[in-house]
Design an enzyme around this catalytic site. Structure first.
Site, mmCIF file in Angstrom:
data_model
loop_
_atom_site.group_PDB
_atom_site.id
_atom_site.type_symbol
_atom_site.label_atom_id
_atom_site.label_comp_id
_atom_site.label_asym_id
_atom_site.label_seq_id
_atom_site.Cartn_x
_atom_site.Cartn_y
_atom_site.Cartn_z
ATOM 1 N N GLU A 174 -1.566 -1.515 -6.071
ATOM 2 C CA GLU A 174 -2.755 -0.872 -6.610
ATOM 3 C C GLU A 174 -2.426 -0.103 -7.887
ATOM 4 O O GLU A 174 -1.300 0.378 -8.054
ATOM 5 C CB GLU A 174 -3.348 0.100 -5.595
ATOM 6 C CG GLU A 174 -4.062 -0.548 -4.436
ATOM 7 C CD GLU A 174 -4.641 0.484 -3.497
ATOM 8 O OE1 GLU A 174 -5.885 0.517 -3.345
ATOM 9 O OE2 GLU A 174 -3.867 1.252 -2.909
ATOM 10 N N ASP A 207 0.868 -1.179 0.000
ATOM 11 C CA ASP A 207 0.000 0.000 0.000
ATOM 12 C C ASP A 207 0.901 1.224 0.000
ATOM 13 O O ASP A 207 1.607 1.496 0.986
ATOM 14 C CB ASP A 207 -0.910 0.001 1.229
ATOM 15 C CG ASP A 207 -1.808 1.224 1.267
ATOM 16 O OD1 ASP A 207 -2.590 1.409 0.320
ATOM 17 O OD2 ASP A 207 -1.706 2.005 2.240
ATOM 18 N N ASP A 218 -3.232 1.480 7.081
ATOM 19 C CA ASP A 218 -2.367 1.129 5.956
ATOM 20 C C ASP A 218 -2.016 -0.353 5.943
ATOM 21 O O ASP A 218 -1.962 -0.976 4.879
ATOM 22 C CB ASP A 218 -1.096 1.979 6.006
ATOM 23 C CG ASP A 218 -1.389 3.460 5.882
ATOM 24 O OD1 ASP A 218 -2.358 3.805 5.187
ATOM 25 O OD2 ASP A 218 -0.656 4.277 6.469
#
Length: 400
Positions: free
Chosen positions: A271, A187, A353
Site C-alpha cells: 500500500e 499489509d 490483517d
C-alpha cells in the site's frame, strides 16, 4: 549503473586530524555560502548559480581571515557547493525541503573526486595524506583491486565511527533472479510489522522500545553535564552510540526482510502509506517511526528493480481491510479494535490483517494484468492520518 560500497574506515591520529580539518572547512563553506545566497535573495531578489558560488568561494579563500582553507584539499569544498546547488534544485522542484545550515554535532562528510584521491591495488590514498587510509572490505566475491571508483565520500558519525562510501560506475547490473512463479501482498502494521497474503505474520521487533530505558538514562546523564565540557561531549557520544545500535538493528531487520521477499516472489504488492501524515498522531508517532515503513518501501523498490522483480503500489485509500477477500462484499464501517470479522455476505471468518493482505495482492494483480485503477471512487478530501482506510468503492475486487 552506479553502485556504491560502504566500508568501515580506521584512520590514524594524523589522518583523523586532516579529515576533521576538512570537515570543518566543508561545513564553513556550506554555511557561509548558504547565508550569502539567502542575503542576496532577500536584499536584491536574485537567485545564485553554481558558478557564482564558486567565485565567492575563491574570494573567501583570498580573505586574510580564512587562510586555513588552503590547508585542505579544494575538491571537497567545490563538491559541497555542487551538493548545495543540487539541494536548491530539488527544493524548487518540490522533491526536498529547504537546505539547512550544518552543525558540528551531526554527521560530518567530505566528497573526493578522482582528482583528489588515488585508488591503487585496492588501497585508498586521499589528498593531503602521505599514507593510504585503512578500511575493511566486506565483499569477498569482489576484488577491491579491480574496481575503479568515481567518487569517495568520507564520513564520521556522531558516535565516532568513520566510513567511506566508494561509488563506481558499472556497465551492467546484477543478473535477474530466477522466476519463482509466486506473488505476495503485504499489509504493514504496528502489532505485526508485516502480514503476508500467505497468512505469514512477521513480528515487529520494536527496536526503539527495547532500548528506550537505556536511551533515557544516557540522556539524563548528558543533561546533568555542563555545556561545553568534555564530560558532556563523552555523554553525548554515549547517547549517539545508543541511537546507532537501534538504527543498525532496524536496518539489519529491514534488509533481511526485504531481501527474503524479493528472492521468494516475482510480484510484490504494498500500500501507498502516508507515513508523514500518520506520524502526526502523538500516540502512535514513535512506534510508527520505529517501524521504518518508508525505508522498507525504498529497499523493496531498488531491490526489485535490480533483481528483475516487480513492485506494485496500490492506492492508499483502497478499502483492503473492509472488503471480503472471498466474495468482494464491502462493509460500511470497521473499527480499528476489530481484529476479526465475519462477512455478512458469504459467512467467511476473516483475520483483519490477513484479509487486507489478500485484497492488496488481488488489487496488485489487477494492476499488473490490465493496468486498471484501484483508487476509490468519490472525493478524496475526507481523510484520516491515523488509519488510512478508503471511502467505499462501487465494486469489489477479483475473487482469489
Amino acid at each position: 549503473m552506479r553502485t556504491a560500497y560502504k566500508v568501515r574506515v580506521y584512520p590514524t591520529a594524523e589522518q583523523a586530524a586532516v579529515l576533521n580539518r576538512t570537515f570543518g572547512c566543508v561545513r564553513l563553506a556550506w554555511n557561509t555560502v548558504l547565508a550569502w545566497r539567502q542575503a542576496r535573495y532577500r536584499d536584491e531578489g536574485v537567485t545564485t548559480s553554481y558558478a557564482q558560488t564558486d567565485r565567492y568561494l575563491t574570494e573567501l579563500k583570498r580573505d586574510g581571515d580564512r587562510d586555513f582553507l588552503y590547508e585542505v584539499s579544494s575538491v571537497p569544498l567545490q563538491q559541497t557547493l555542487r551538493h548545495q546547488h543540487t539541494a536548491f534544485v530539488n527544493f524548487f522542484a518540490g522533491r526536498a525541503r529547504y537546505p539547512r545550515f550544518k552543525s558540528r554535532h551531526s554527521r560530518q562528510s567530505a566528497t573526493y573526486t578522482r582528482s583528489a584521491f588515488r585508488w591503487r591495488d585496492g588501497r585508498l590514498h586521499l589528498a593531503k595524506m602521505n599514507d593510504p587510509i585503512a578500511f575493511v572490505w566486506s565483499w569477498p566475491e569482489v576484488d577491491p583491486a579491480t574496481i575503479n571508483p568515481a567518487t569517495v565520500t568520507i564520513s564520521r558519525d556522531p558516535d565516532g565511527r568513520w566510513y567511506a562510501s566508494i561509488a563506481i560506475e558499472t556497465a551492467t547490473g546484477p543478473e535477474p533472479l530466477p522466476a519463482t512463479g509466486t506473488a505476495v501482498g503485504i499489509d504493514l502494521g504496528v502489532a505485526d510489522f508485516a502480514v503476508l497474503s500467505t497468512s505469514e505474520k512477521i513480528p515487529n521487533p520494536r527496536h526503539l522500545e527495547r532500548k528506550a530505558k537505556n536511551l533515557a538514562r544516557y540522556q539524563r546523564r548528558m543533561a546533568r553535564k555542563q555545556r561545553g565540557s568534555n564530560n558532556r561531549a563523552k555523554a553525548r557520544a554515549k547517547v549517539a552510540r545508543a541511537h546507532t545500535k537501534v538504527a543498525d538493528a532496524r536496518a539489519d531487520f529491514l534488509h533481511r526482510t526485504s531481501t527474503r521477499l524479493v528472492r521468494d516472489h516475482d510480484l510484490i504488492v504494498i500500500e501507498d502509506l502516508n507515513v508523514k501524515g500518520m506520524v502526526r498522531n502523538r500516540c502512535l508517532a514513535r512506534v510508527i517511526s520505529d517501524c521504518g515503513w518508508g525505508e522498507f518501501r525504498r529497499q523493496l523498490e531498488y531491490k526489485t528493480q535490480r533483481h528483475g522483480r516487480r513492485l506494485v503500489v496500490i492506492d492508499r485509500w483502497y478499502p483492503s481491510s473492509k472488503t471480503c477477500s472471498a466474495c468482494g462484499n464491502l462493509l460500511p464501517a470497521l473499527g480499528l479494535s476489530a481484529r476479526h470479522w465475519t462477512c455478512p455476505g458469504c459467512g467467511t471468518r476473516h483475520d483483519r490483517d490477513v484479509n487486507a493482505a489478500k485484497n492488496i495482492l488481488a488489487a496488485g494483480r489487477a494492476v499488473s494484468a490490465c493496468g486498471v485503477d484501484v483508487s476509490p471512487q468519490g472525493s478524496s478530501l475526507r481523510r484520516s492520518a491515523v488509519k488510512q482506510e478508503a471511502q467505499p468503492v462501487r465494486a469489489g475486487i477479483p475473487v482469489l
